[in-house]
Each structure stands twice: as structure tokens, then as C-alpha cells.
Design a protein around this motif. Structure first.
Motif, PDB file in Angstrom:
ATOM      1  N   CYS A 122       0.797  -1.228   0.000  1.00 48.27           N
ATOM      2  CA  CYS A 122       0.000   0.000   0.000  1.00 48.27           C
ATOM      3  C   CYS A 122       0.825   1.273   0.000  1.00 48.27           C
ATOM      4  O   CYS A 122       0.301   2.349  -0.248  1.00 48.27           O
ATOM      5  CB  CYS A 122      -0.918   0.023   1.227  1.00 48.27           C
ATOM      6  SG  CYS A 122      -2.031  -1.385   1.333  1.00 48.27           S
ATOM      7  N   GLY A 123       2.112   1.168   0.315  1.00 47.36           N
ATOM      8  CA  GLY A 123       2.954   2.357   0.420  1.00 47.36           C
ATOM      9  C   GLY A 123       3.020   2.848   1.853  1.00 47.36           C
ATOM     10  O   GLY A 123       2.513   2.209   2.778  1.00 47.36           O
ATOM     11  N   ASP A 124       3.624   4.009   2.013  1.00 46.90           N
ATOM     12  CA  ASP A 124       3.744   4.593   3.348  1.00 46.90           C
ATOM     13  C   ASP A 124       2.413   5.199   3.765  1.00 46.90           C
ATOM     14  O   ASP A 124       1.785   5.934   2.996  1.00 46.90           O
ATOM     15  CB  ASP A 124       4.829   5.670   3.369  1.00 46.90           C
ATOM     16  CG  ASP A 124       6.219   5.083   3.196  1.00 46.90           C
ATOM     17  OD1 ASP A 124       6.456   3.970   3.686  1.00 46.90           O
ATOM     18  OD2 ASP A 124       7.060   5.748   2.563  1.00 46.90           O
ATOM     19  N   ALA A 125       1.996   4.907   4.979  1.00 48.22           N
ATOM     20  CA  ALA A 125       0.739   5.436   5.505  1.00 48.22           C
ATOM     21  C   ALA A 125       0.890   6.908   5.853  1.00 48.22           C
ATOM     22  O   ALA A 125       1.912   7.321   6.408  1.00 48.22           O
ATOM     23  CB  ALA A 125       0.319   4.645   6.737  1.00 48.22           C
ATOM     24  N   ALA A 126      -0.138   7.700   5.537  1.00 44.97           N
ATOM     25  CA  ALA A 126      -0.133   9.118   5.897  1.00 44.97           C
ATOM     26  C   ALA A 126      -0.144   9.286   7.413  1.00 44.97           C
ATOM     27  O   ALA A 126       0.504  10.169   7.955  1.00 44.97           O
ATOM     28  CB  ALA A 126      -1.342   9.816   5.274  1.00 44.97           C
ATOM     29  N   VAL A 127      -0.889   8.416   8.088  1.00 49.64           N
ATOM     30  CA  VAL A 127      -1.002   8.443   9.547  1.00 49.64           C
ATOM     31  C   VAL A 127      -1.015   7.011  10.036  1.00 49.64           C
ATOM     32  O   VAL A 127      -1.610   6.138   9.407  1.00 49.64           O
ATOM     33  CB  VAL A 127      -2.303   9.159  10.000  1.00 49.64           C
ATOM     34  CG1 VAL A 127      -2.498   9.076  11.500  1.00 49.64           C
ATOM     35  CG2 VAL A 127      -2.319  10.603   9.533  1.00 49.64           C
ATOM     36  N   GLN A 128      -0.373   6.777  11.174  1.00 48.80           N
ATOM     37  CA  GLN A 128      -0.405   5.466  11.825  1.00 48.80           C
ATOM     38  C   GLN A 128      -0.811   5.662  13.278  1.00 48.80           C
ATOM     39  O   GLN A 128      -0.305   6.568  13.940  1.00 48.80           O
ATOM     40  CB  GLN A 128       0.965   4.804  11.785  1.00 48.80           C
ATOM     41  CG  GLN A 128       1.483   4.561  10.404  1.00 48.80           C
ATOM     42  CD  GLN A 128       2.919   4.087  10.434  1.00 48.80           C
ATOM     43  OE1 GLN A 128       3.341   3.393  11.330  1.00 48.80           O
ATOM     44  NE2 GLN A 128       3.680   4.478   9.422  1.00 48.80           N
ATOM     45  N   VAL A 129      -1.731   4.818  13.738  1.00 49.93           N
ATOM     46  CA  VAL A 129      -2.201   4.897  15.118  1.00 49.93           C
ATOM     47  C   VAL A 129      -2.132   3.506  15.721  1.00 49.93           C
ATOM     48  O   VAL A 129      -2.713   2.559  15.183  1.00 49.93           O
ATOM     49  CB  VAL A 129      -3.660   5.425  15.177  1.00 49.93           C
ATOM     50  CG1 VAL A 129      -4.164   5.445  16.608  1.00 49.93           C
ATOM     51  CG2 VAL A 129      -3.761   6.801  14.532  1.00 49.93           C
ATOM     52  N   ASP A 130      -1.413   3.381  16.829  1.00 48.54           N
ATOM     53  CA  ASP A 130      -1.378   2.101  17.537  1.00 48.54           C
ATOM     54  C   ASP A 130      -2.716   1.858  18.213  1.00 48.54           C
ATOM     55  O   ASP A 130      -3.330   2.783  18.742  1.00 48.54           O
ATOM     56  CB  ASP A 130      -0.257   2.085  18.577  1.00 48.54           C
ATOM     57  CG  ASP A 130       1.125   1.999  17.946  1.00 48.54           C
ATOM     58  OD1 ASP A 130       1.237   1.475  16.825  1.00 48.54           O
ATOM     59  OD2 ASP A 130       2.088   2.466  18.577  1.00 48.54           O
ATOM     60  N   THR A 131      -3.175   0.610  18.163  1.00 49.76           N
ATOM     61  CA  THR A 131      -4.432   0.216  18.805  1.00 49.76           C
ATOM     62  C   THR A 131      -4.121  -0.836  19.867  1.00 49.76           C
ATOM     63  O   THR A 131      -2.975  -1.251  20.016  1.00 49.76           O
ATOM     64  CB  THR A 131      -5.419  -0.368  17.773  1.00 49.76           C
ATOM     65  OG1 THR A 131      -4.899  -1.610  17.287  1.00 49.76           O
ATOM     66  CG2 THR A 131      -5.651   0.592  16.611  1.00 49.76           C
ATOM     67  N   SER A 132      -5.151  -1.269  20.561  1.00 48.78           N
ATOM     68  CA  SER A 132      -4.939  -2.271  21.606  1.00 48.78           C
ATOM     69  C   SER A 132      -4.434  -3.594  21.039  1.00 48.78           C
ATOM     70  O   SER A 132      -3.749  -4.341  21.721  1.00 48.78           O
ATOM     71  CB  SER A 132      -6.232  -2.497  22.390  1.00 48.78           C
ATOM     72  OG  SER A 132      -7.248  -2.967  21.533  1.00 48.78           O
ATOM     73  N   ARG A 133      -4.757  -3.881  19.769  1.00 44.30           N
ATOM     74  CA  ARG A 133      -4.328  -5.148  19.164  1.00 44.30           C
ATOM     75  C   ARG A 133      -3.258  -5.006  18.107  1.00 44.30           C
ATOM     76  O   ARG A 133      -2.623  -5.980  17.741  1.00 44.30           O
ATOM     77  CB  ARG A 133      -5.531  -5.865  18.551  1.00 44.30           C
ATOM     78  CG  ARG A 133      -6.508  -6.369  19.588  1.00 44.30           C
ATOM     79  CD  ARG A 133      -7.553  -7.218  18.963  1.00 44.30           C
ATOM     80  NE  ARG A 133      -8.395  -6.399  18.082  1.00 44.30           N
ATOM     81  CZ  ARG A 133      -9.392  -6.860  17.374  1.00 44.30           C
ATOM     82  NH1 ARG A 133      -9.688  -8.135  17.399  1.00 44.30           N
ATOM     83  NH2 ARG A 133     -10.112  -6.066  16.638  1.00 44.30           N
ATOM     84  N   GLY A 134      -3.077  -3.813  17.570  1.00 40.38           N
ATOM     85  CA  GLY A 134      -2.126  -3.673  16.478  1.00 40.38           C
ATOM     86  C   GLY A 134      -1.952  -2.235  16.060  1.00 40.38           C
ATOM     87  O   GLY A 134      -1.549  -1.398  16.838  1.00 40.38           O
ATOM     88  N   ARG A 135      -2.347  -1.951  14.801  1.00 41.23           N
ATOM     89  CA  ARG A 135      -2.115  -0.616  14.265  1.00 41.23           C
ATOM     90  C   ARG A 135      -3.136  -0.311  13.172  1.00 41.23           C
ATOM     91  O   ARG A 135      -3.501  -1.179  12.396  1.00 41.23           O
ATOM     92  CB  ARG A 135      -0.708  -0.568  13.677  1.00 41.23           C
ATOM     93  CG  ARG A 135      -0.269   0.789  13.203  1.00 41.23           C
ATOM     94  CD  ARG A 135       1.139   0.756  12.670  1.00 41.23           C
ATOM     95  NE  ARG A 135       2.064   0.403  13.735  1.00 41.23           N
ATOM     96  CZ  ARG A 135       3.352   0.153  13.540  1.00 41.23           C
ATOM     97  NH1 ARG A 135       3.861   0.200  12.336  1.00 41.23           N
ATOM     98  NH2 ARG A 135       4.134  -0.149  14.547  1.00 41.23           N
ATOM     99  N   HIS A 136      -3.583   0.955  13.105  1.00 42.46           N
ATOM    100  CA  HIS A 136      -4.374   1.460  11.990  1.00 42.46           C
ATOM    101  C   HIS A 136      -3.459   2.308  11.129  1.00 42.46           C
ATOM    102  O   HIS A 136      -2.776   3.200  11.634  1.00 42.46           O
ATOM    103  CB  HIS A 136      -5.539   2.329  12.480  1.00 42.46           C
ATOM    104  CG  HIS A 136      -6.640   1.555  13.110  1.00 42.46           C
ATOM    105  ND1 HIS A 136      -7.716   2.170  13.715  1.00 42.46           N
ATOM    106  CD2 HIS A 136      -6.850   0.232  13.234  1.00 42.46           C
ATOM    107  CE1 HIS A 136      -8.535   1.250  14.178  1.00 42.46           C
ATOM    108  NE2 HIS A 136      -8.029   0.068  13.898  1.00 42.46           N
TER     109      HIS A 136
END
Length: 126
Positions: free
Chosen positions: A82-96
Motif C-alpha cells: 500500500c505504500g507509506d501510511a499518511a497516519v499510523q495509530v497504535d491500537t490495543s491489538r495492532g495498528r491502523h
């Protein structure tokens, strides 16, 4: 409902983001929403009726790749495809991982038995 939740919902609604009232621990919409955008007041009333404090934000020209694992290997797969994400947010199980213009991103990670979901305004899971 807590004042800070209502204030954030109002801010998002005033910025013209569509809100979805959620139940089931924040995972399932409380209404059918395909093609609909309901008002802040309607969202608030539905949430109050169901005792919910959870809401979602409709994605316009955005996609979220939801990685339900903290594995660097899975994150690397998302980045490779998908390429580099504009934003990354850690979640309780992984990452968005958030991307703009999702029309160019079309992967069904679940067919490969990977714990990764692709979500956009038009597509719930591809």
C-alpha cells in the motif's frame, strides 16, 4: 454521555464528518448507514437509546488498513503493498494505517488468512 465525547462529536459533525452510532463495544453500527448521513442530533439520540458511548467517523477519500497484530512482518506487508501510511495509530491489538485516495489500494488480506482489514467509505472489508 460524557461532555468531552459530545464535544468531540459536535466538532467532527460541524466539520462535516459523518458520524455513525456504534454498539457492541464500538464494532457494529446501530443503524443501517449505506449511503446515509445522519445529523449530530440523530446520532446522539440513537446512542442514548442504546446506552452507547461509541461512534465511528465516515471515511471520505480515505482508507484505513486495520492490522490486528503487533507483528512487524504484517506491518511490512501493508507498507510493501500500500505504500507509506499518511497516519499510523497504535491500537490495543495492532495498528491502523491511514491512506489518502484509496481507489488505488485494493487488497483482500483476509483471503491470505492475514489479520488485516481494509476499510473505506464505500467498502467495509475488501
Amino acid at each position: 454521555m460524557a461532555d468531552h465525547i459530545l464535544a468531540e462529536m459536535r466538532r467532527l459533525s460541524d466539520a462535516h464528518f459523518g458520524l455513525l452510532p456504534l454498539g457492541d463495544g464500538g464494532k457494529s453500527p446501530l443503524i443501517g448507514f449505506k449511503g446515509k448521513q445522519i445529523s449530530f442530533g440523530q446520532t446522539q439520540a440513537i446512542m442514548a437509546k442504546h446506552g452507547s458511548n461509541a461512534y465511528g467517523v465516515r471515511l471520505h477519500n480515505l482508507a484505513v488498513v486495520d492490522v490486528d497484530d503487533r507483528s512487524q512482518e504484517l506491518f511490512d506487508i501493508v507498507t510493501e503493498r500500500c505504500g507509506d501510511a499518511a497516519v499510523q495509530v497504535d491500537t490495543s491489538r495492532g495498528r491502523h494505517c491511514w491512506f489518502e485516495n484509496p481507489k488505488s489500494i485494493r487488497f483482500n488480506f483476509r483471503t491470505e488468512k492475514l489479520p488485516i482489514d481494509f476499510k473505506t467509505v464505500s467498502y467495509t472489508h475488501l
